[in-house]
Design an enzyme around this catalytic site. Structure first.
Site, mmCIF file in Angstrom:
data_model
loop_
_atom_site.group_PDB
_atom_site.id
_atom_site.type_symbol
_atom_site.label_atom_id
_atom_site.label_comp_id
_atom_site.label_asym_id
_atom_site.label_seq_id
_atom_site.Cartn_x
_atom_site.Cartn_y
_atom_site.Cartn_z
ATOM 1 N N HIS A 139 38.785 -18.583 64.049
ATOM 2 C CA HIS A 139 39.979 -19.286 63.464
ATOM 3 C C HIS A 139 41.262 -18.435 63.292
ATOM 4 C CE1 HIS A 139 36.517 -22.099 62.510
ATOM 5 N NE2 HIS A 139 37.557 -23.051 62.329
ATOM 6 N N ASP A 154 49.749 -31.477 45.479
ATOM 7 C CA ASP A 154 49.819 -30.265 45.750
ATOM 8 C C ASP A 154 50.669 -29.231 44.806
ATOM 9 O OD1 ASP A 154 50.020 -27.552 46.898
ATOM 10 O OD2 ASP A 154 49.293 -28.593 48.755
ATOM 11 N N LYS A 202 42.954 -19.106 57.789
ATOM 12 C CA LYS A 202 41.772 -19.584 57.038
ATOM 13 C C LYS A 202 41.140 -18.703 55.889
ATOM 14 C CE LYS A 202 37.430 -21.620 58.504
ATOM 15 N NZ LYS A 202 37.643 -22.618 57.635
ATOM 16 N N ASN A 206 32.880 -30.231 59.049
ATOM 17 C CA ASN A 206 33.916 -30.452 60.145
ATOM 18 C C ASN A 206 33.814 -31.930 60.251
ATOM 19 O OD1 ASN A 206 34.947 -30.767 62.911
ATOM 20 N ND2 ASN A 206 34.667 -28.598 62.610
ATOM 21 N N THR A 216 31.524 -24.930 59.452
ATOM 22 C CA THR A 216 30.977 -25.036 60.784
ATOM 23 C C THR A 216 29.987 -24.398 61.107
ATOM 24 O OG1 THR A 216 33.047 -26.375 61.139
ATOM 25 C CG2 THR A 216 31.433 -26.065 62.913
HETATM 26 N N1 LIG Z 1 36.047 -30.101 56.921
HETATM 27 C C1 LIG Z 1 36.778 -29.919 57.859
HETATM 28 O O1 LIG Z 1 36.668 -30.474 59.177
HETATM 29 C C2 LIG Z 1 37.908 -28.942 57.817
HETATM 30 C C3 LIG Z 1 38.855 -29.041 58.785
HETATM 31 C C4 LIG Z 1 40.105 -28.118 58.648
HETATM 32 C C5 LIG Z 1 40.336 -27.360 57.251
HETATM 33 N N2 LIG Z 1 39.022 -27.214 56.356
HETATM 34 C C6 LIG Z 1 38.981 -26.613 55.103
HETATM 35 O O2 LIG Z 1 39.874 -27.382 54.336
HETATM 36 C C7 LIG Z 1 40.539 -26.683 53.368
HETATM 37 C C8 LIG Z 1 42.084 -26.686 53.571
HETATM 38 O O3 LIG Z 1 42.395 -26.373 54.881
HETATM 39 P P1 LIG Z 1 44.140 -26.227 55.263
HETATM 40 O O4 LIG Z 1 44.199 -25.799 56.652
HETATM 41 O O5 LIG Z 1 44.650 -27.599 55.186
HETATM 42 O O6 LIG Z 1 44.630 -25.249 54.289
HETATM 43 P P2 LIG Z 1 45.966 -25.013 53.667
HETATM 44 O O7 LIG Z 1 46.903 -24.991 54.837
HETATM 45 O O8 LIG Z 1 45.899 -23.668 53.099
HETATM 46 O O9 LIG Z 1 46.137 -26.153 52.917
HETATM 47 C C9 LIG Z 1 45.853 -26.160 51.620
HETATM 48 C C10 LIG Z 1 46.720 -26.738 50.418
HETATM 49 O O10 LIG Z 1 46.203 -27.236 49.205
HETATM 50 C C11 LIG Z 1 47.010 -26.282 48.109
HETATM 51 N N3 LIG Z 1 46.457 -26.103 46.914
HETATM 52 C C12 LIG Z 1 46.280 -25.203 46.288
HETATM 53 N N4 LIG Z 1 45.547 -25.184 45.028
HETATM 54 C C13 LIG Z 1 45.688 -26.625 44.944
HETATM 55 C C14 LIG Z 1 44.994 -27.693 44.060
HETATM 56 N N5 LIG Z 1 44.389 -27.128 42.972
HETATM 57 N N6 LIG Z 1 45.247 -29.020 44.257
HETATM 58 C C15 LIG Z 1 45.641 -29.378 45.351
HETATM 59 N N7 LIG Z 1 45.986 -28.606 46.343
HETATM 60 C C16 LIG Z 1 46.016 -27.056 46.402
HETATM 61 C C17 LIG Z 1 47.406 -24.931 48.992
HETATM 62 O O11 LIG Z 1 48.619 -24.410 48.172
HETATM 63 P P3 LIG Z 1 48.658 -22.443 48.390
HETATM 64 O O12 LIG Z 1 48.321 -22.462 49.645
HETATM 65 O O13 LIG Z 1 49.916 -22.398 47.863
HETATM 66 O O14 LIG Z 1 47.444 -22.106 47.582
HETATM 67 C C18 LIG Z 1 47.817 -25.702 50.138
HETATM 68 O O15 LIG Z 1 49.153 -26.197 50.343
HETATM 69 C C19 LIG Z 1 40.072 -25.055 53.826
HETATM 70 O O16 LIG Z 1 38.968 -24.823 52.811
HETATM 71 C C20 LIG Z 1 39.626 -25.318 55.152
HETATM 72 O O17 LIG Z 1 38.451 -24.355 55.492
HETATM 73 C C21 LIG Z 1 37.869 -28.287 56.644
#
Ligand SMILES: NC(=O)c1ccc[n+]([C@@H]2O[C@H](COP(=O)([O-])OP(=O)(O)OC[C@H]3O[C@@H](n4cnc5c(N)ncnc54)[C@H](OP(=O)(O)O)[C@@H]3O)[C@@H](O)[C@H]2O)c1
Length: 245
Positions: A139, A32, A143, A106, A150
């Site tokens: 959410h 990250d 987000k 999801n 979803t």
């Molecule tokens: N499919 C599912 O079941 C599900 C469930 C939950 C979440 N999601 C999705 O998954 C994504 C992440 O969710 P989250 O809650 O973990 O978000 P988050 O807390 O914002 O974590 C994402 C992390 O990735 C970092 N990042 C930025 N650019 C990057 C890169 N090029 N390579 C690697 N990491 C990088 C971010 O840094 P910065 O914040 O400093 O940019 C942050 O630390 C979102 O799109 C969310 O909607 C999906």
């Protein structure tokens, strides 16, 4: 032990790291660019011998990350949402690299069972013209995307079976909504891990189906089990393929 690299170490990356202790997996790398203590970029060295990558970063970074992981020939679980418009491009990348990828809007088992309940409800209510249908998702304030992936998946499921609805309308509507539009609204506030409600409304009553995530544990477990499943597979899979298997 399946060796895993976490790409993106935010809320989900940290939760997967925590939950991994209960499964036959080992987190060998955390990548990250913005988190202290993490590797900054995806390279053969930073993957540190990982068999599978789990990607939870950002809608703007996910496709480039997938491209890099494809080049390094690792299988991948993608949880990041908000890249539906690039599905064909990603499928081509995965097929050309001859790797296995699984993705889902999801990754919790409960939500995927909810998809089946909603599909059945749509089939039942589509026989009764007096019922209108709506969706609502809530959410946390941080987000990045709206509507949620979803919500889009639930709309797709509903539109398949509801003969009177042809499109989903997610945005603010400054007019009367048309009968054939499915209105799906989004709220962003506080710390809500994720709530999705589908309502069926008639002159006599309202029936609501709600999935309410209590925390992110179910999502993390789903991602890790998908990572174990994708080992040795090739091709482009959805989380539903994994559930059915
Ligand atoms: N499919 C599912 O079941 C599900 C469930 C939950 C979440 N999601 C999705 O998954 C994504 C992440 O969710 P989250 O809650 O973990 O978000 P988050 O807390 O914002 O974590 C994402 C992390 O990735 C970092 N990042 C930025 N650019 C990057 C890169 N090029 N390579 C690697 N990491 C990088 C971010 O840094 P910065 O914040 O400093 O940019 C942050 O630390 C979102 O799109 C969310 O909607 C999906």
């Amino acid at each position: 032990m399946v060796k895993i690299a976490l790409i993106g170490y935010g809320n989900m990356g940290k939760m997967i790291n925590e939950v991994s202790k209960s499964l036959p997996v080992e987190i060998v790398s955390r990548i990250d660019p913005n988190q202290e203590g993490c590797e900054k970029s995806i390279t053969e060295a930073s993957l540190n011998g990982a068999d599978v990558c789990i990607e939870f970063s950002h809608p703007e970074t996910v496709v480039e990350n997938i491209r890099q992981i494809c080049a390094l020939k690792r299988n991948i679980v993608v949880g990041t949402t908000g890249w539906n418009d690039k599905t064909d491009e990603v499928r081509n990348l995965v097929n050309q690299a001859n790797i296995g990828m699984i993705h889902g809007s999801n990754l919790s088992i409960g939500m995927n069972l909810f998809y089946e309940v909603v599909a059945k409800a749509a089939e039942v209510f589509s026989k009764y013209d007096e019922y209108d249908v709506y969706g609502l998702e809530l959410h946390h304030r941080q987000k990045a995307d709206s509507p949620s992936g979803t919500a889009k998946e639930l709309s797709k499921i509903l539109l398949k079976d509801l003969k009177n609805k042809t499109t989903a309308q997610y945005d603010k509507v400054d007019r009367k909504i048309s009968n054939e539009e499915l209105h799906f609204a989004s709220i962003r506030a506080g710390y809500i891990p994720g709530t999705h409600t589908i309502g069926f409304d008639s002159p006599a009553d309202t029936i609501e189906l709600t999935h309410r995530a209590r925390n992110r544990t179910g999502l993390a477990l789903g991602a890790l089990n998908a990572a174990i499943w994708i080992v040795g597979k090739k091709g482009f899979y959805t989380f539903q393929d994994f559930i059915r298997a």
